[in-house]
Design an enzyme around this catalytic site. Structure first.
Site, PDB file in Angstrom:
ATOM      1  N   THR A   1      49.926  69.471  46.235  1.00 55.06           N
ATOM      2  CA  THR A   1      48.863  69.104  46.851  1.00 55.06           C
ATOM      3  C   THR A   1      48.787  67.902  47.457  1.00 55.06           C
ATOM      4  O   THR A   1      47.923  67.817  48.449  1.00 55.06           O
ATOM      5  CB  THR A   1      47.680  68.662  45.480  1.00 55.06           C
ATOM      6  OG1 THR A   1      48.338  67.481  44.808  1.00 55.06           O
ATOM      7  CG2 THR A   1      47.680  69.569  44.569  1.00 55.06           C
TER       8      THR A   1
ATOM      9  N   CYS B   1      48.856  59.850  42.196  1.00 51.65           N
ATOM     10  CA  CYS B   1      48.074  59.415  41.103  1.00 51.65           C
ATOM     11  C   CYS B   1      48.545  58.289  40.436  1.00 51.65           C
ATOM     12  O   CYS B   1      49.684  58.221  40.323  1.00 51.65           O
ATOM     13  CB  CYS B   1      47.743  60.497  40.328  1.00 51.65           C
ATOM     14  SG  CYS B   1      47.220  62.184  41.167  1.00 51.65           S
TER      15      CYS B   1
ATOM     16  N   CYS C   1      45.628  59.503  35.157  1.00 55.63           N
ATOM     17  CA  CYS C   1      44.951  60.515  35.919  1.00 55.63           C
ATOM     18  C   CYS C   1      44.778  61.822  34.953  1.00 55.63           C
ATOM     19  O   CYS C   1      45.642  62.447  34.417  1.00 55.63           O
ATOM     20  CB  CYS C   1      45.651  60.914  37.143  1.00 55.63           C
ATOM     21  SG  CYS C   1      44.335  62.105  38.289  1.00 55.63           S
TER      22      CYS C   1
ATOM     23  N   ARG D   1      48.676  61.100  50.018  1.00 57.46           N
ATOM     24  CA  ARG D   1      47.496  60.398  50.231  1.00 57.46           C
ATOM     25  C   ARG D   1      46.844  60.058  48.683  1.00 57.46           C
ATOM     26  O   ARG D   1      47.088  60.949  47.851  1.00 57.46           O
ATOM     27  CB  ARG D   1      46.531  61.448  50.808  1.00 57.46           C
ATOM     28  CG  ARG D   1      46.099  62.691  50.323  1.00 57.46           C
ATOM     29  CD  ARG D   1      45.386  63.624  51.124  1.00 57.46           C
ATOM     30  NE  ARG D   1      44.763  64.583  50.543  1.00 57.46           N
ATOM     31  CZ  ARG D   1      45.517  65.767  50.492  1.00 57.46           C
ATOM     32  NH1 ARG D   1      46.776  65.811  50.886  1.00 57.46           N
ATOM     33  NH2 ARG D   1      45.061  66.932  50.071  1.00 57.46           N
TER      34      ARG D   1
ATOM     35  N   CYS E   1      44.736  59.964  45.403  1.00 58.98           N
ATOM     36  CA  CYS E   1      44.023  60.935  44.691  1.00 58.98           C
ATOM     37  C   CYS E   1      42.558  60.501  44.608  1.00 58.98           C
ATOM     38  O   CYS E   1      42.238  59.179  44.226  1.00 58.98           O
ATOM     39  CB  CYS E   1      44.381  61.033  43.269  1.00 58.98           C
ATOM     40  SG  CYS E   1      43.246  62.074  41.924  1.00 58.98           S
TER      41      CYS E   1
ATOM     42  N   CYS F   1      41.408  59.489  40.503  1.00 61.41           N
ATOM     43  CA  CYS F   1      41.805  58.409  39.921  1.00 61.41           C
ATOM     44  C   CYS F   1      41.889  56.999  40.765  1.00 61.41           C
ATOM     45  O   CYS F   1      42.368  55.986  40.347  1.00 61.41           O
ATOM     46  CB  CYS F   1      43.167  58.537  39.023  1.00 61.41           C
ATOM     47  SG  CYS F   1      44.441  58.867  40.226  1.00 61.41           S
TER      48      CYS F   1
END
Length: 338
Positions: A23, A27, A31, A55, A57, A60
Protein backbone atom coordinates in the site's frame (compact mmCIF):
# COMPACT_ATOMS: atom_id res chain seq x y z
CA UNK A 1 9.28 -6.00 16.68
CA UNK A 2 7.19 -8.72 15.07
CA UNK A 3 5.82 -9.80 18.45
CA UNK A 4 4.83 -6.24 19.39
CA UNK A 5 3.25 -5.79 15.95
CA UNK A 6 1.21 -8.99 16.29
CA UNK A 7 -0.04 -7.83 19.73
CA UNK A 8 -0.78 -4.29 18.43
CA UNK A 9 1.15 -3.15 21.47
CA UNK A 10 0.61 0.61 21.91
CA UNK A 11 3.53 0.71 24.35
CA UNK A 12 5.80 0.54 21.28
CA UNK A 13 4.16 3.46 19.47
CA UNK A 14 6.97 5.86 18.59
CA UNK A 15 9.58 3.18 19.29
CA UNK A 16 9.35 1.59 15.85
CA UNK A 17 7.14 1.77 12.75
CA UNK A 18 6.22 -0.65 9.98
CA UNK A 19 5.83 0.07 6.30
CA UNK A 20 3.37 -1.90 4.16
CA UNK A 21 4.96 -2.61 0.79
CA UNK A 22 1.65 -3.32 -0.96
CA UNK A 23 0.00 0.00 0.00
CA UNK A 24 2.99 2.32 0.42
CA UNK A 25 1.94 3.53 3.87
CA UNK A 26 3.68 3.23 7.23
CA UNK A 27 1.99 2.75 10.60
CA UNK A 28 2.56 2.64 14.33
CA UNK A 29 2.51 -0.81 16.01
CA UNK A 30 -1.00 -0.30 17.44
CA UNK A 31 -2.58 0.41 14.04
CA UNK A 32 -5.76 -1.66 13.57
CA UNK A 33 -4.79 -2.56 10.00
CA UNK A 34 -3.63 -6.16 9.61
CA UNK A 35 -1.37 -6.61 6.55
CA UNK A 36 0.51 -9.86 6.00
CA UNK A 37 3.88 -10.18 7.73
CA UNK A 38 5.71 -10.80 4.45
CA UNK A 39 4.56 -7.38 3.23
CA UNK A 40 6.10 -5.49 6.14
CA UNK A 41 9.30 -3.48 6.51
CA UNK A 42 10.31 -2.16 9.97
CA UNK A 43 11.84 1.25 10.80
CA UNK A 44 13.19 2.80 14.01
CA UNK A 45 11.75 6.25 13.29
CA UNK A 46 9.24 8.01 11.06
CA UNK A 47 11.98 9.82 9.17
CA UNK A 48 13.46 6.54 7.93
CA UNK A 49 10.03 5.40 6.73
CA UNK A 50 9.42 8.67 4.90
CA UNK A 51 12.90 8.54 3.37
CA UNK A 52 12.11 5.03 2.08
CA UNK A 53 9.11 6.46 0.22
CA UNK A 54 6.27 5.51 2.56
CA UNK A 55 3.48 7.96 3.44
CA UNK A 56 1.78 8.20 6.87
CA UNK A 57 -1.25 6.00 7.47
CA UNK A 58 -4.46 8.03 7.74
CA UNK A 59 -5.90 5.64 10.32
CA UNK A 60 -3.18 5.71 13.00
CA UNK A 61 -1.24 8.91 12.09
CA UNK A 62 2.21 7.48 12.88
CA UNK A 63 3.97 10.84 12.38
CA UNK A 64 2.30 12.05 15.58
CA UNK A 65 3.72 9.13 17.57
CA UNK A 66 7.36 9.77 16.69
CA UNK A 67 9.13 11.08 19.76
CA UNK A 68 6.37 10.29 22.22
CA UNK A 69 7.71 8.16 25.04
CA UNK A 70 5.41 5.31 26.12
CA UNK A 71 3.28 5.92 29.20
CA UNK A 72 5.25 3.37 31.24
CA UNK A 73 8.49 5.24 30.51
CA UNK A 74 6.98 8.56 31.54
CA UNK A 75 5.81 6.91 34.77
CA UNK A 76 9.33 5.64 35.52
CA UNK A 77 10.95 8.99 34.80
CA UNK A 78 8.44 10.83 36.99
CA UNK A 79 9.00 8.37 39.84
CA UNK A 80 12.77 8.77 39.55
CA UNK A 81 12.63 12.56 39.46
CA UNK A 82 10.20 13.02 42.35
CA UNK A 83 11.35 10.22 44.67
CA UNK A 84 15.13 10.52 44.59
CA UNK A 85 15.46 8.96 48.04
CA UNK A 86 13.96 5.64 46.88
CA UNK A 87 15.82 3.29 44.54
CA UNK A 88 13.69 1.82 41.77
CA UNK A 89 14.91 -1.75 42.18
CA UNK A 90 13.98 -4.68 39.95
CA UNK A 91 11.28 -5.65 42.44
CA UNK A 92 9.90 -2.10 42.40
CA UNK A 93 9.76 -2.14 38.60
CA UNK A 94 7.99 -5.50 38.54
CA UNK A 95 5.44 -4.19 41.05
CA UNK A 96 4.61 -1.53 38.45
CA UNK A 97 4.15 -4.20 35.81
CA UNK A 98 7.46 -3.35 34.07
CA UNK A 99 10.23 -5.89 33.58
CA UNK A 100 13.74 -4.61 34.44
CA UNK A 101 14.99 -5.98 31.11
CA UNK A 102 12.46 -3.91 29.17
CA UNK A 103 13.43 -0.74 31.06
CA UNK A 104 17.12 -1.42 30.50
CA UNK A 105 16.69 -1.95 26.75
CA UNK A 106 14.53 1.15 26.27
CA UNK A 107 16.87 3.49 28.16
CA UNK A 108 19.93 1.95 26.50
CA UNK A 109 18.44 2.67 23.09
CA UNK A 110 17.02 6.14 23.76
CA UNK A 111 19.43 7.52 26.38
CA UNK A 112 22.60 5.58 25.65
CA UNK A 113 22.63 4.07 29.15
CA UNK A 114 20.70 1.61 31.29
CA UNK A 115 17.80 2.76 33.44
CA UNK A 116 19.93 2.23 36.56
CA UNK A 117 22.71 4.43 35.14
CA UNK A 118 20.17 7.06 34.07
CA UNK A 119 18.75 7.21 37.61
CA UNK A 120 22.22 7.43 39.13
CA UNK A 121 23.17 10.30 36.82
CA UNK A 122 19.87 12.05 37.48
CA UNK A 123 20.31 11.88 41.25
CA UNK A 124 23.94 13.01 41.07
CA UNK A 125 22.89 15.98 38.97
CA UNK A 126 20.22 16.91 41.50
CA UNK A 127 22.75 16.54 44.32
CA UNK A 128 25.26 18.72 42.43
CA UNK A 129 22.69 21.51 42.14
CA UNK A 130 21.80 21.39 45.84
CA UNK A 131 25.43 21.32 47.01
CA UNK A 132 26.34 24.23 44.75
CA UNK A 133 23.41 26.15 46.24
CA UNK A 134 25.02 25.76 49.67
CA UNK A 135 23.32 22.73 51.23
CA UNK A 136 25.50 20.54 53.47
CA UNK A 137 26.67 17.32 51.84
CA UNK A 138 25.27 15.30 54.77
CA UNK A 139 21.76 16.55 53.96
CA UNK A 140 22.09 15.54 50.32
CA UNK A 141 23.57 12.04 50.46
CA UNK A 142 20.63 10.03 51.75
CA UNK A 143 18.05 12.23 50.01
CA UNK A 144 19.26 10.87 46.67
CA UNK A 145 19.18 7.15 47.25
CA UNK A 146 22.79 6.54 48.28
CA UNK A 147 23.33 4.10 51.13
CA UNK A 148 26.59 5.60 52.40
CA UNK A 149 28.77 8.71 52.28
CA UNK A 150 31.63 6.74 50.69
CA UNK A 151 29.40 5.38 47.92
CA UNK A 152 28.08 8.87 47.19
CA UNK A 153 31.53 10.45 47.12
CA UNK A 154 32.94 7.73 44.86
CA UNK A 155 30.08 8.12 42.36
CA UNK A 156 30.28 11.93 42.57
CA UNK A 157 34.02 12.04 41.84
CA UNK A 158 33.62 9.58 38.95
CA UNK A 159 31.10 11.88 37.22
CA UNK A 160 32.28 15.37 38.20
CA UNK A 161 36.01 14.76 38.57
CA UNK A 162 36.16 16.31 42.03
CA UNK A 163 34.73 15.76 45.50
CA UNK A 164 31.45 17.38 46.64
CA UNK A 165 33.40 19.90 48.72
CA UNK A 166 35.35 21.12 45.68
CA UNK A 167 32.44 22.25 43.48
CA UNK A 168 33.30 25.56 41.83
CA UNK A 169 31.80 25.30 38.36
CA UNK A 170 28.78 24.15 36.40
CA UNK A 171 27.57 20.99 34.73
CA UNK A 172 25.46 20.17 31.69
CA UNK A 173 22.00 18.74 32.23
CA UNK A 174 20.74 16.67 29.32
CA UNK A 175 17.23 15.53 28.51
CA UNK A 176 15.15 14.24 25.60
CA UNK A 177 12.35 16.58 24.53
CA UNK A 178 9.42 15.02 22.72
CA UNK A 179 8.24 16.83 19.56
CA UNK A 180 5.90 15.96 16.67
CA UNK A 181 9.01 15.48 14.50
CA UNK A 182 10.75 13.09 16.86
CA UNK A 183 12.73 13.36 20.09
CA UNK A 184 15.33 16.11 20.45
CA UNK A 185 18.41 15.91 22.64
CA UNK A 186 18.74 19.13 24.67
CA UNK A 187 21.67 20.15 26.85
CA UNK A 188 22.04 23.22 29.04
CA UNK A 189 24.20 24.76 31.71
CA UNK A 190 22.37 26.28 34.67
CA UNK A 191 21.56 29.35 32.53
CA UNK A 192 22.02 28.63 28.82
CA UNK A 193 20.95 26.00 26.29
CA UNK A 194 24.03 24.84 24.39
CA UNK A 195 22.68 22.03 22.22
CA UNK A 196 19.36 21.02 20.67
CA UNK A 197 19.40 18.35 17.98
CA UNK A 198 17.14 15.58 16.78
CA UNK A 199 18.17 12.52 18.74
CA UNK A 200 18.36 10.15 15.77
CA UNK A 201 21.19 12.13 14.16
CA UNK A 202 23.82 10.15 16.08
CA UNK A 203 23.85 7.66 18.91
CA UNK A 204 23.23 9.18 22.31
CA UNK A 205 26.39 7.89 23.94
CA UNK A 206 28.43 9.68 21.27
CA UNK A 207 26.38 12.85 21.88
CA UNK A 208 27.12 12.72 25.62
CA UNK A 209 30.83 12.22 24.96
CA UNK A 210 30.83 15.02 22.39
CA UNK A 211 29.18 17.42 24.83
CA UNK A 212 31.79 16.65 27.46
CA UNK A 213 34.63 17.28 25.00
CA UNK A 214 33.18 20.49 23.57
CA UNK A 215 32.30 22.20 26.84
CA UNK A 216 34.71 20.50 29.29
CA UNK A 217 31.85 20.05 31.76
CA UNK A 218 30.35 16.97 33.44
CA UNK A 219 27.22 15.69 31.67
CA UNK A 220 24.27 14.30 33.65
CA UNK A 221 20.64 13.52 32.77
CA UNK A 222 17.91 15.71 34.19
CA UNK A 223 16.33 19.15 34.00
CA UNK A 224 17.23 22.64 35.14
CA UNK A 225 15.56 26.03 34.72
CA UNK A 226 16.98 26.61 31.23
CA UNK A 227 15.71 23.22 30.01
CA UNK A 228 12.31 23.76 31.59
CA UNK A 229 11.99 27.07 29.72
CA UNK A 230 13.11 25.38 26.52
CA UNK A 231 10.56 22.59 26.88
CA UNK A 232 7.76 25.12 27.40
CA UNK A 233 8.80 27.25 24.42
CA UNK A 234 9.05 24.19 22.16
CA UNK A 235 5.61 23.10 23.26
CA UNK A 236 4.21 26.54 22.37
CA UNK A 237 6.07 26.59 19.04
CA UNK A 238 4.68 23.25 17.86
CA UNK A 239 1.22 24.24 19.10
CA UNK A 240 1.35 27.30 16.81
CA UNK A 241 1.44 29.72 19.75
CA UNK A 242 5.03 30.97 19.39
CA UNK A 243 7.13 32.35 16.53
CA UNK A 244 10.32 33.33 18.36
CA UNK A 245 12.40 31.65 21.07
CA UNK A 246 13.67 33.59 24.07
CA UNK A 247 15.49 30.92 26.07
CA UNK A 248 19.17 32.00 26.49
CA UNK A 249 21.66 30.08 24.34
CA UNK A 250 25.43 29.65 24.05
CA UNK A 251 26.92 29.91 20.54
CA UNK A 252 29.97 27.66 20.74
CA UNK A 253 32.15 27.93 17.65
CA UNK A 254 34.61 30.04 15.69
CA UNK A 255 34.07 33.76 15.24
CA UNK A 256 32.92 33.23 11.64
CA UNK A 257 30.48 30.47 12.66
CA UNK A 258 29.02 32.72 15.36
CA UNK A 259 28.53 35.53 12.82
CA UNK A 260 26.65 33.14 10.54
CA UNK A 261 24.51 31.78 13.36
CA UNK A 262 23.59 35.27 14.57
CA UNK A 263 22.51 36.08 11.03
CA UNK A 264 20.34 32.95 11.00
CA UNK A 265 18.67 34.12 14.20
CA UNK A 266 17.55 37.26 12.32
CA UNK A 267 15.56 35.28 9.71
CA UNK A 268 11.86 35.78 10.57
CA UNK A 269 9.68 32.75 11.15
CA UNK A 270 7.96 31.76 7.91
CA UNK A 271 10.68 33.19 5.66
CA UNK A 272 13.70 31.64 3.93
CA UNK A 273 17.08 33.00 2.85
CA UNK A 274 19.70 31.55 0.49
CA UNK A 275 23.28 30.77 1.42
CA UNK A 276 24.36 33.44 -1.06
CA UNK A 277 22.22 36.05 0.65
CA UNK A 278 23.70 35.21 4.05
CA UNK A 279 27.21 35.57 2.62
CA UNK A 280 26.36 38.99 1.17
CA UNK A 281 24.87 40.14 4.47
CA UNK A 282 28.14 39.23 6.16
CA UNK A 283 30.08 41.28 3.64
CA UNK A 284 31.74 38.15 2.25
CA UNK A 285 29.88 37.34 -1.00
CA UNK A 286 32.45 34.70 -2.02
CA UNK A 287 32.14 32.80 1.26
CA UNK A 288 29.05 30.83 0.22
CA UNK A 289 30.63 27.45 0.94
CA UNK A 290 31.93 28.63 4.30
CA UNK A 291 28.42 29.83 5.15
CA UNK A 292 27.02 26.42 4.16
CA UNK A 293 29.58 24.64 6.36
CA UNK A 294 28.79 26.91 9.32
CA UNK A 295 25.08 26.30 8.74
CA UNK A 296 25.71 22.55 8.76
CA UNK A 297 27.65 22.65 12.03
CA UNK A 298 24.85 24.43 13.92
CA UNK A 299 23.84 22.38 16.97
CA UNK A 300 20.97 24.56 18.16
CA UNK A 301 18.17 23.48 15.85
CA UNK A 302 15.11 25.76 15.79
CA UNK A 303 16.77 28.18 18.24
CA UNK A 304 19.28 29.04 15.50
CA UNK A 305 16.95 28.31 12.57
CA UNK A 306 19.29 26.76 10.01
CA UNK A 307 16.24 25.09 8.45
CA UNK A 308 15.30 28.51 6.99
CA UNK A 309 18.39 28.58 4.77
CA UNK A 310 17.82 27.16 1.28
CA UNK A 311 19.70 26.75 -1.98
CA UNK A 312 19.74 29.50 -4.61
CA UNK A 313 17.22 27.58 -6.76
CA UNK A 314 14.77 27.41 -3.84
CA UNK A 315 15.31 23.75 -2.99
CA UNK A 316 15.57 22.80 0.70
CA UNK A 317 19.12 21.49 0.25
CA UNK A 318 20.58 19.53 3.19
CA UNK A 319 19.64 19.47 6.85
CA UNK A 320 21.29 17.61 9.72
CA UNK A 321 17.91 16.56 11.07
CA UNK A 322 16.83 15.18 7.69
CA UNK A 323 15.48 17.05 4.66
CA UNK A 324 12.01 15.66 5.37
CA UNK A 325 12.00 17.53 8.69
CA UNK A 326 13.24 20.70 7.00
CA UNK A 327 10.37 20.55 4.51
CA UNK A 328 7.83 20.00 7.26
CA UNK A 329 9.21 22.81 9.43
CA UNK A 330 9.14 25.26 6.53
CA UNK A 331 5.62 24.24 5.51
CA UNK A 332 4.49 24.51 9.14
CA UNK A 333 5.93 28.00 9.58
CA UNK A 334 4.86 29.32 6.16
CA UNK A 335 1.29 28.17 6.73
CA UNK A 336 1.13 30.29 9.88
CA UNK A 337 1.36 27.25 12.17
CA UNK A 338 3.85 29.00 14.37
Amino acid sequence: MTTAWRRRDAAYDGIFFFGVKTTGVFCRPSCPSRPKREHLEFFHNAGAALHAGYRPCKRCHPELADGQSPAWVRTLMTRAMTAADHRLTGAALRSLGISPERARRWFQKHHGMTFTAWCRGLHLGQAFTRIRAGEPVDNVVFDHGFASHSGFRTAFVRVFGRSPGQIDGDCLHVMLVETPLGPMLAAATSRHVCQLEFADRRTLNRSYAGLHRRFALPVVPGENEALQQLRQELREYFAGQRRDFHVPVILHGTNFQKRVWRELQRIPCGQTVSYEAIARRLGAPRAVRAVARANGTNRLYLLVPCHRVIAKDGSPSGYGGGVWRKRRLLAFEQSGGA
